[in-house]
Design an enzyme around this catalytic site. Structure first.
Site, PDB file in Angstrom:
ATOM      1  N   LYS A  58       0.822  -1.083  -0.167  1.00 30.18           N
ATOM      2  CA  LYS A  58      -0.106  -0.082  -0.124  1.00 30.18           C
ATOM      3  C   LYS A  58       0.739   1.117  -0.068  1.00 30.18           C
ATOM      4  O   LYS A  58       1.638   1.534   0.967  1.00 30.18           O
ATOM      5  CB  LYS A  58      -0.862   0.116   1.228  1.00 30.18           C
ATOM      6  CG  LYS A  58      -2.029   1.218   1.295  1.00 30.18           C
ATOM      7  CD  LYS A  58      -2.772   1.013   2.308  1.00 30.18           C
ATOM      8  CE  LYS A  58      -3.759   2.219   2.459  1.00 30.18           C
ATOM      9  NZ  LYS A  58      -4.641   2.193   3.825  1.00 30.18           N
ATOM     10  N   LYS A  98      -2.133  -1.701  -3.690  1.00 32.79           N
ATOM     11  CA  LYS A  98      -2.986  -0.250  -3.753  1.00 32.79           C
ATOM     12  C   LYS A  98      -1.984   0.757  -3.625  1.00 32.79           C
ATOM     13  O   LYS A  98      -1.219   0.962  -2.869  1.00 32.79           O
ATOM     14  CB  LYS A  98      -3.769  -0.460  -2.560  1.00 32.79           C
ATOM     15  CG  LYS A  98      -4.829   0.683  -2.278  1.00 32.79           C
ATOM     16  CD  LYS A  98      -5.562   0.629  -1.002  1.00 32.79           C
ATOM     17  CE  LYS A  98      -6.487   1.897  -0.896  1.00 32.79           C
ATOM     18  NZ  LYS A  98      -7.387   1.931   0.310  1.00 32.79           N
TER      19      LYS A  98
END
Length: 230
Positions: A100, A153
């Site tokens: 992330k 992400k």
């Protein structure tokens, strides 16, 4: 707690649905960071872990079918896995937000949810977009700690990471097509600059081509409709 209440209500009305819950603390803190702060500015990783584990267990108790921790604390998967197992939820899988990145693509969501940090940023625990090798190390650690599914992400600007994770690890891989990616497509479509359906479906194909087995996207309802020929 809203998430736990929602789990119970959804399971009662739609028992066939699979519920995946996000485990993080940022939505419950005034400062907007993903963990416990020390000295008013630094996240204390180790003090945060037992709180995340407690939240994860409460989600499972409320009916969650999968836990998806998004906080990026070191050791978070291990802490949650051990807590779930100890509480009798060894069958509940974990989808870890393994890679992330500290990204500007989260902007529209943070504005809508009022979840941006009140001071500082999340670069201390989310990843540098320039560092691809770190992403693979983070994914490897999460798998070692018990992650069943790993995630990259955001998705669109990080497809090289998606492909590297896909080629390196034998694990189900999810991508998160985040709010900024969605907003750019919608804004351009409203201006008449692009063919929204073709752009969205081409993007979904790009995610799959790079190795994603799951896609989380704000376009989901439109994609489902288009795949049905509607």
């Amino acid at each position: 707690e809203p998430v736990q209440q929602a789990c119970k209500l959804i399971k009662a009305k739609y028992p066939e649905l699979v519920i995946i819950t996000d485990v993080c603390l940022c939505e419950y803190t005034e400062h907007g960071h993903c963990g416990v702060l020390q000295n008013g500015c630094t996240v204390n990783n180790d003090e945060t872990l037992p709180l995340l584990a407690k939240v994860a267990v409460s989600h499972a108790q409320a009916g969650a079918d999968m836990i998806a921790p998004s906080n990026m604390m070191d050791g978070y998967v291990k802490a949650i896995r051990e807590a779930l197992d100890a509480a009798g939820f060894n069958h509940i899988p974990i989808m870890a937000y393994s890679a992330k990145f500290a990204s500007a693509y989260y902007g529209p969501f943070r504005a809508a949810a009022d979840s941006a940090p009140s001071a500082g940023d999340r670069k201390g625990y989310q990843m540098d977009p320039a560092n691809s090798d770190e992403a693979l190390r983070e994914v490897a650690l999460d798998i070692e700690e018990g992650a069943d599914i790993v995630m990259v992400k955001p998705a669109l600007a990080f497809l090289d990471i998606v492909q590297r994770v896909h080629e390196t690890f034998n694990r189900p891989l999810c991508v998160y097509n985040v709010s900024g990616e969605y907003a750019m497509v919608k804004a351009a479509a409203e201006k008449g600059w692009i063919d929204e359906k073709r752009i969205v479906m081409e993007t979904m194909l790009g995610f799959k081509r790079a190795g994603a087995k799951m896609i989380i996207t704000y376009h989901a309802l439109d994609v489902a409709k288009w795949l049905q020929g509607k």
